[in-house]
Design a protein around this motif. Structure first.
Motif, PDB file in Angstrom:
ATOM      1  N   HIS A 521       6.799  -9.140   0.431  1.00  0.00           N
ATOM      2  CA  HIS A 521       7.802  -8.178  -0.017  1.00  0.00           C
ATOM      3  C   HIS A 521       7.969  -7.152   1.091  1.00  0.00           C
ATOM      4  CE1 HIS A 521       3.934  -6.328  -1.768  1.00  0.00           C
ATOM      5  NE2 HIS A 521       3.688  -7.251  -0.905  1.00  0.00           N
ATOM      6  N   GLU A 525       6.220  -0.878  -3.045  1.00  0.00           N
ATOM      7  CA  GLU A 525       6.267   0.121  -4.105  1.00  0.00           C
ATOM      8  C   GLU A 525       4.832   0.551  -4.319  1.00  0.00           C
ATOM      9  OE1 GLU A 525       8.421   0.519  -8.420  1.00  0.00           O
ATOM     10  OE2 GLU A 525       8.658  -1.299  -7.227  1.00  0.00           O
ATOM     11  N   ILE A 526       4.565   1.781  -4.047  1.00  0.00           N
ATOM     12  CA  ILE A 526       3.182   2.239  -4.140  1.00  0.00           C
ATOM     13  C   ILE A 526       3.024   3.058  -5.421  1.00  0.00           C
ATOM     14  CG2 ILE A 526       1.379   3.586  -2.997  1.00  0.00           C
ATOM     15  CD1 ILE A 526       2.939   3.022  -0.370  1.00  0.00           C
ATOM     16  N   ILE A 527       2.158   2.536  -6.251  1.00  0.00           N
ATOM     17  CA  ILE A 527       1.973   3.169  -7.556  1.00  0.00           C
ATOM     18  C   ILE A 527       0.701   4.007  -7.505  1.00  0.00           C
ATOM     19  CG2 ILE A 527       1.675   2.740 -10.033  1.00  0.00           C
ATOM     20  CD1 ILE A 527       4.373   1.786  -8.841  1.00  0.00           C
ATOM     21  N   THR A 556     -11.739  -4.327   0.142  1.00  0.00           N
ATOM     22  CA  THR A 556     -10.722  -5.354  -0.019  1.00  0.00           C
ATOM     23  C   THR A 556      -9.835  -5.048  -1.229  1.00  0.00           C
ATOM     24  OG1 THR A 556     -10.371  -7.687  -0.285  1.00  0.00           O
ATOM     25  CG2 THR A 556     -12.311  -6.835  -1.356  1.00  0.00           C
ATOM     26  N   GLY A 557      -8.548  -5.332  -1.076  1.00  0.00           N
ATOM     27  CA  GLY A 557      -7.626  -5.171  -2.195  1.00  0.00           C
ATOM     28  C   GLY A 557      -7.232  -3.753  -2.508  1.00  0.00           C
ATOM     29  N   THR A 558      -7.523  -2.810  -1.634  1.00  0.00           N
ATOM     30  CA  THR A 558      -7.196  -1.414  -1.935  1.00  0.00           C
ATOM     31  C   THR A 558      -5.773  -1.065  -1.519  1.00  0.00           C
ATOM     32  OG1 THR A 558      -8.337  -0.869   0.113  1.00  0.00           O
ATOM     33  CG2 THR A 558      -9.527  -0.411  -1.926  1.00  0.00           C
ATOM     34  N   GLY A 559      -5.087  -1.991  -0.863  1.00  0.00           N
ATOM     35  CA  GLY A 559      -3.679  -1.735  -0.528  1.00  0.00           C
ATOM     36  C   GLY A 559      -3.464  -1.436   0.941  1.00  0.00           C
ATOM     37  N   LYS A 560      -4.362  -1.920   1.804  1.00  0.00           N
ATOM     38  CA  LYS A 560      -4.229  -1.591   3.230  1.00  0.00           C
ATOM     39  C   LYS A 560      -2.942  -2.190   3.820  1.00  0.00           C
ATOM     40  CE  LYS A 560      -8.353  -3.217   4.307  1.00  0.00           C
ATOM     41  NZ  LYS A 560      -8.866  -3.526   2.943  1.00  0.00           N
ATOM     42  N   GLU A 561      -2.665  -3.436   3.442  1.00  0.00           N
ATOM     43  CA  GLU A 561      -1.467  -4.057   4.004  1.00  0.00           C
ATOM     44  C   GLU A 561      -0.221  -3.348   3.489  1.00  0.00           C
ATOM     45  OE1 GLU A 561      -1.255  -8.325   3.744  1.00  0.00           O
ATOM     46  OE2 GLU A 561       0.898  -8.298   4.184  1.00  0.00           O
ATOM     47  N   LEU A 562      -0.287  -2.964   2.210  1.00  0.00           N
ATOM     48  CA  LEU A 562       0.845  -2.246   1.608  1.00  0.00           C
ATOM     49  C   LEU A 562       1.123  -0.961   2.379  1.00  0.00           C
ATOM     50  CD1 LEU A 562       2.500  -2.739  -1.036  1.00  0.00           C
ATOM     51  CD2 LEU A 562       1.096  -0.948  -2.050  1.00  0.00           C
ATOM     52  N   LEU A 707      -0.886   1.558 -12.821  1.00  0.00           N
ATOM     53  CA  LEU A 707      -0.886   0.283 -12.083  1.00  0.00           C
ATOM     54  C   LEU A 707      -0.766  -0.887 -13.038  1.00  0.00           C
ATOM     55  CD1 LEU A 707      -3.558   0.885  -9.311  1.00  0.00           C
ATOM     56  CD2 LEU A 707      -1.183   0.174  -8.937  1.00  0.00           C
ATOM     57  N   ILE A 743      -7.301  -3.257  -6.451  1.00  0.00           N
ATOM     58  CA  ILE A 743      -5.990  -3.472  -7.077  1.00  0.00           C
ATOM     59  C   ILE A 743      -5.625  -4.953  -7.113  1.00  0.00           C
ATOM     60  CG2 ILE A 743      -3.543  -2.831  -6.943  1.00  0.00           C
ATOM     61  CD1 ILE A 743      -4.659  -0.218  -5.552  1.00  0.00           C
ATOM     62  N   ARG A 744      -6.059  -5.688  -6.036  1.00  0.00           N
ATOM     63  CA  ARG A 744      -5.757  -7.131  -6.058  1.00  0.00           C
ATOM     64  C   ARG A 744      -6.423  -7.777  -7.257  1.00  0.00           C
ATOM     65  NH1 ARG A 744      -7.392  -8.680  -1.506  1.00  0.00           N
ATOM     66  NH2 ARG A 744      -5.420  -8.543  -0.373  1.00  0.00           N
ATOM     67  N   GLU A 747      -4.511  -6.952 -10.388  1.00  0.00           N
ATOM     68  CA  GLU A 747      -3.275  -7.739 -10.428  1.00  0.00           C
ATOM     69  C   GLU A 747      -3.572  -9.174 -10.874  1.00  0.00           C
ATOM     70  OE1 GLU A 747      -1.304  -7.667  -6.647  1.00  0.00           O
ATOM     71  OE2 GLU A 747       0.543  -8.524  -7.437  1.00  0.00           O
TER      72      GLU A 747
HETATM   73  N1  LIG Z   1      -0.748   1.557  -4.818  1.00  0.00           N
HETATM   74  C1  LIG Z   1      -0.333   0.345  -5.085  1.00  0.00           C
HETATM   75  N2  LIG Z   1       0.731   0.175  -5.863  1.00  0.00           N
HETATM   76  C2  LIG Z   1       1.150  -1.068  -6.150  1.00  0.00           C
HETATM   77  N3  LIG Z   1       0.570  -2.181  -5.706  1.00  0.00           N
HETATM   78  C3  LIG Z   1      -0.487  -2.064  -4.919  1.00  0.00           C
HETATM   79  C4  LIG Z   1      -0.990  -0.806  -4.570  1.00  0.00           C
HETATM   80  N4  LIG Z   1      -2.054  -0.974  -3.770  1.00  0.00           N
HETATM   81  C5  LIG Z   1      -2.225  -2.291  -3.646  1.00  0.00           C
HETATM   82  N5  LIG Z   1      -1.271  -2.966  -4.326  1.00  0.00           N
HETATM   83  C6  LIG Z   1      -1.151  -4.402  -4.421  1.00  0.00           C
HETATM   84  O1  LIG Z   1      -2.446  -4.961  -4.433  1.00  0.00           O
HETATM   85  C7  LIG Z   1      -2.524  -6.179  -3.717  1.00  0.00           C
HETATM   86  C8  LIG Z   1      -3.572  -6.038  -2.637  1.00  0.00           C
HETATM   87  O2  LIG Z   1      -3.167  -5.063  -1.695  1.00  0.00           O
HETATM   88  P1  LIG Z   1      -3.308  -5.274  -0.145  1.00  0.00           P
HETATM   89  O3  LIG Z   1      -3.142  -6.706   0.179  1.00  0.00           O
HETATM   90  O4  LIG Z   1      -2.445  -4.288   0.533  1.00  0.00           O
HETATM   91  O5  LIG Z   1      -4.829  -4.878   0.005  1.00  0.00           O
HETATM   92  P2  LIG Z   1      -5.709  -4.923   1.315  1.00  0.00           P
HETATM   93  O6  LIG Z   1      -6.524  -3.684   1.314  1.00  0.00           O
HETATM   94  O7  LIG Z   1      -4.862  -5.197   2.461  1.00  0.00           O
HETATM   95  O8  LIG Z   1      -6.657  -6.126   1.002  1.00  0.00           O
HETATM   96  P3  LIG Z   1      -7.565  -6.951   2.013  1.00  0.00           P
HETATM   97  O9  LIG Z   1      -8.521  -5.970   2.642  1.00  0.00           O
HETATM   98  O10 LIG Z   1      -8.247  -7.936   1.123  1.00  0.00           O
HETATM   99  O11 LIG Z   1      -6.592  -7.566   2.972  1.00  0.00           O
HETATM  100  C9  LIG Z   1      -1.145  -6.401  -3.157  1.00  0.00           C
HETATM  101  O12 LIG Z   1      -0.422  -7.278  -3.973  1.00  0.00           O
HETATM  102  C10 LIG Z   1      -0.513  -5.020  -3.185  1.00  0.00           C
HETATM  103  O13 LIG Z   1       0.891  -5.080  -3.360  1.00  0.00           O
END
Ligand SMILES: Nc1ncnc2c1ncn2[C@@H]1O[C@H](COP(=O)(O)OP(=O)(O)OP(=O)(O)O)[C@@H](O)[C@H]1O
Length: 835
Positions: A521, A525-527, A556-562, A707, A743-744, A747
């Protein structure tokens, strides 16, 4: 009576009676003759003639001493010196013997002055006349020879015609013509022998020397010195032939092979500067005579003329061939797309002109891993010119060897090089590439010409042959001319290649982008409204507009890529797509190529040229996910790229400048990794320009509900199931769970539940258990206790008491468990779904 000659005629008097001789001398001098000398014997006469040639000789028939007058007369005849006999009382026998010598007159003793002078006059007149006749005859012969040989344009044919003509004057058994042009390093010889049928046929080296002749002798024969060629002349018979054979190996070989007894050498002077020598041999024991030599000398000017014509014709013919070659090369360039495709055609065209077993184009500045990485190396394989496969040119054994090979290439750039004979041996000594290919393909001669593009040496054209003296200075000049013609075509070709490269890059970018669009995507959208998240978002707002490197830390999964996408999307680079690399995804070598790209053939398996993610991200952002997993060796390379802002493809021809903004992310404690030596400190500091720490979900419980609601809405849409709420118990579980996968995990849990639940209320299918804890974590005691109690309750189906109750599983009394559950707000009965 005075002598009519304008210049004083020289008379030699051969007379053993002094008084007579003296008288004659007086008479002659009084008449204006110059007396060359008075000789009393044949020996004296010869000695005087050796000093100066008389115009006429007065010769006493009855000489005292070893030699008679008649014997001396024969000798004078051979020397073409006219003579008049002085005689008295001739017997018939003596007269007959005297006549054979064809004297120009007789003077009878005692003689009168008038008779003497008249006899001299007549002798001189007759001699002059007979010379003229002879000259006319010679001219006719020369014209005939001229006609027979002047227009022959084939070396062998011409030599055969010369041999036939010579053979008409003087019988010969062999003829050898050597011609050398030292300035152009051209040399050739043609040896013919007379067959029993009287024709002449060519003799080649192996036949002359036998098959086992050492190479050294062959090359000596093939390259005689100038003295042997142009300066030696005369007849070599008997001892002289022995000496000649010792000094001149060709003469020795000819003597040994054909039983030659005598040789005659004639220097031939041509218009061009050459050393040319016509060498004749006879098996006759008597050998060649002075007359033979004189006869053949007569037609040497005609032979010279014919050779001049031949050389001029050959010159013309070679120019015509050069033009033809230039045309075929030009057409190869018109039709080909890259050097490798064109090289075989160029080789075929040049081979029409020069001996050729290898042709190579070497492009300057290429970083070669091994010599086969030259742009194109073509060999003659089974009669066809083809790019040499790697099996033919194996890689050098070590990188040091490869580096040494590269060193050798630079000398090629300086100037055109001609390596034949000695020079070829030296080149093999000095230049490792020449040695390498020389040994590999048994090459003995080579030439190389640098080709300048835009006034810089850019490409080197190399040709080589297995023959020892394959090329001459003239050939080098020819190759140079050809190379000059190639320059423009090569320039165009390289431009074309650059364009193709660019369009390849565009193509790859397009493919990558469309895949990116499919998988991720673009508009995040950051919630969440928790203070920790808001702090991060503030940071995003601050750093996004700059080019600063951002380091995202967090579990992991905390939204770093987002967040990375958020930074990119709010940056001036947002018009281009962010390029992502997962540093943990590939083994090191593939990862290197993923990051920096590679050239075709740069390593096993690199069948196509590939553009690295750095190049792809030029003008945009490169997101290096899982940077903590990058192997140490690649960390060094990455650091260099970040410092230099230049990347180099594996096997590439030089660094490329890139403008890329870096965002790196990791769930490792990078500082601890540095301390443990697993991550380079210098790279860490270069990345840690603007760190943003993503808080784990458990530290921001306020964000859980928003979330969950957000995901519910998304899932409803995605699955086409209209969920409107989450069951209370499920909500409670969500709120009390630690979410190690952040968050992952939330989800994913909701998605699983949404698949299993029936709308409108979403129900968690099973109690929450950590699927894959990211790292050993310390949880509040309360949480741990709640987790344990919930797990035990799930397993016992909420039975608390009794032997199969949860209290037994947990190792506490039932009352204690009940009290804890109450305190922690855990319901004593399983929630039932409310529809
Ligand atoms: N604040 C947020 N609002 C909405 N969705 C979120 C939020 N933070 C994370 N997500 C969703 O959670 C999922 C995991 O986020 P993301 O891949 O950015 O985590 P990451 O820290 O990069 O994970 P990793 O370290 O495993 O790569 C994604 O689908 C992302 O869209």
């Amino acid at each position: 009576m005075r002598a009519p000659a304008e210049s004083a005629a020289l008379v030699l008097i051969v007379e053993d009676e002094f008084l007579i001789a003296n008288d004659l001398g007086d008479i002659l001098e009084a008449a204006g003759y110059q007396v060359l000398g008075l000789a009393e014997s044949g020996a004296e006469a010869r000695a005087i003639v050796a000093e100066a040639r008389p115009s006429v000789v007065l010769l006493d028939i009855f000489l005292k001493g070893a030699e008679t007058g008649i014997e001396l007369a024969h000798w004078l005849n051979q020397q073409r010196i006219p003579f008049v006999f002085l005689s008295a009382n001739l017997t018939d026998d003596v007269l007959a013997a005297a006549k054979v010598t064809e004297p120009y007159g007789f003077l009878n003793k005692p003689f009168r002055e008038r008779d003497v002078l008249a006899a001299l006059e007549i002798a001189r007149y007759r001699h002059a006349h007979s010379q003229e006749a002879k000259l006319r005859q010679q001219q006719q012969t020369q014209m005939a020879v001229n006609e027979a040989i002047a227009t022959l344009h084939d070396r062998e044919q011409l030599c055969r015609a010369i041999a036939t003509q010579v053979n008409q004057f003087v019988p010969i058994n062999v003829l050898n013509l050597c011609l050398s042009q030292p300035e152009e390093q051209i040399f050739y010889w043609m040896l013919l022998r007379r067959t029993p049928q009287g024709t002449f046929e060519r003799v080649r080296l192996p036949e002359l020397l036998g098959p086992d002749t050492p190479a050294e002798r062959l090359s000596m024969l093939a390259h005689p010195t100038a003295v042997e060629l142009g300066e030696r002349q005369g007849i070599f018979s008997g001892a002289a032939f022995e000496t000649l054979s010792q000094e001149f190996s060709m003469a020795r070989a000819i003597g040994e092979t054909f039983g030659i007894q005598s040789m005659a050498f004639f220097p031939v002077v041509l218009q061009q500067r050459t050393f040319t020598s016509l060498q004749l041999g006879t098996t006759a024991a008597a050998g060649f005579t002075a007359d033979d030599y004189a006869a053949i000398s007569l037609i040497i000017p005609q032979i010279a003329l014919a050779l001049d014509n031949l050389l001029a014709y050959e010159e013309l013919e070679s120019r015509r061939q050069v033009k033809a070659t230039e045309l075929s090369v030009a057409s190869a360039f018109r039709n080909g797309r890259d050097i490798a495709e064109i090289a075989p055609q160029v080789a075929a065209a040049i081979s029409e002109l020069l001996p050729l077993d290898l042709l190579s184009f070497y492009r300057v500045g290429r970083v070669l891993r091994h010599p086969s990485a030259m742009d194109a190396t073509v060999g003659n394989l089974g009669g066809r010119f083809q790019l040499l496969p790697l099996e033919v040119i194996p890689q050098p054994e070590s990188t040091e060897e490869a580096a040494r090979l590269l060193d050798g290439l630079d000398s090629w750039l300086q100037r055109p090089l001609l390596n034949v004979g000695e020079a070829a041996a030296q080149a093999r000594e000095l230049n490792p590439v020449t040695r390498y290919y020389g040994n590999l393909l048994q090459l003995k001669s080579s030439m190389s010409v640098p080709i300048r593009l835009k006034d810089q040496p850019a490409i080197v054209l190399i040709v080589a042959s297995k023959a020892a003296y394959a090329y001459t200075a003239k050939d080098l000049q020819l190759l140079q001319e050809l190379a000059e013609q190639l320059a423009v075509a090569l320039d165009n070709l390289l431009a074309y290649e650059r364009i193709r490269l660019l369009s390849e890059q565009l193509e790859q970018e397009k493919t990558y982008l469309s895949e990116e669009l499919k998988t991720s995507h673009n508009f995040e959208e950051i919630i969440g409204t928790s203070p920790a998240l808001l702090a991060v978002l503030r940071g995003v707002g601050q750093v996004a507009p700059t080019d600063a490197t951002v380091l995202l830390l967090g579990e992991t999964g905390t939204g770093k890529e987002l967040i990375a996408r958020a930074v990119h999307n709010r940056s001036p680079r947002s018009a281009r797509t962010m390029v992502k690399v997962n540093c943990a995804a590939l083994p090191p070598q593939l990862m290197e190529s993923e990051l920096f790209g590679h050239e075709k053939g740069s390593y096993t398996g690199a069948t196509e040229r590939r553009i690295g993610k750095f190049e792809l991200a030029h003008g945009s952002t490169l997101f290096l996910d899982e940077i903590g997993e990058l192997p140490l060796e690649l960390q060094a390379k990455l650091l260099r790229v970040l410092q230099e802002k230049e990347v180099e493809r594996i096997g590439g021809k030089g660094p490329l400048r890139v403008n890329v903004r870096i965002i790196a992310a990791t769930n490792r404690e990078l500082a601890a990794e540095v301390a443990a030596g697993r991550f380079r400190a210098d790279l860490y500091y270069r990345l840690n320009v603007f760190p943003l720490e993503l808080p784990p979900l458990r530290t921001r419980p306020d964000d859980l509900l928003p979330l969950a609601t957000y995901f519910l809405r998304k899932l409803s849409q995605k699955l086409g199931k209209p969920f409107t709420s989450i069951a209370n118990a499920s909500l409670q579980q969500i709120q009390h769970y630690a979410w190690p996968g952040n968050i992952r995990e939330l989800e994913n849990v909701l998605e699983r539940a949404a698949i299993l639940s029936a709308p409108p209320t979403l129900q968690l299918a099973a109690p929450l258990t950590p699927s894959a804890p990211a790292r050993p974590e310390v949880k509040p005691m309360q949480d741990t206790m709640r987790d344990s109690i919930l797990t035990a309750l799930t397993q016992t189906n909420y039975r608390i008491r009794g032997p199969r109750g949860a209290a037994v599983l947990l190792g506490v009394k039932a009352t204690t468990l009940e009290a804890r559950m109450k305190k922690l707000g855990i319901p004593s009965r399983k929630e039932t779904r409310t529809e």
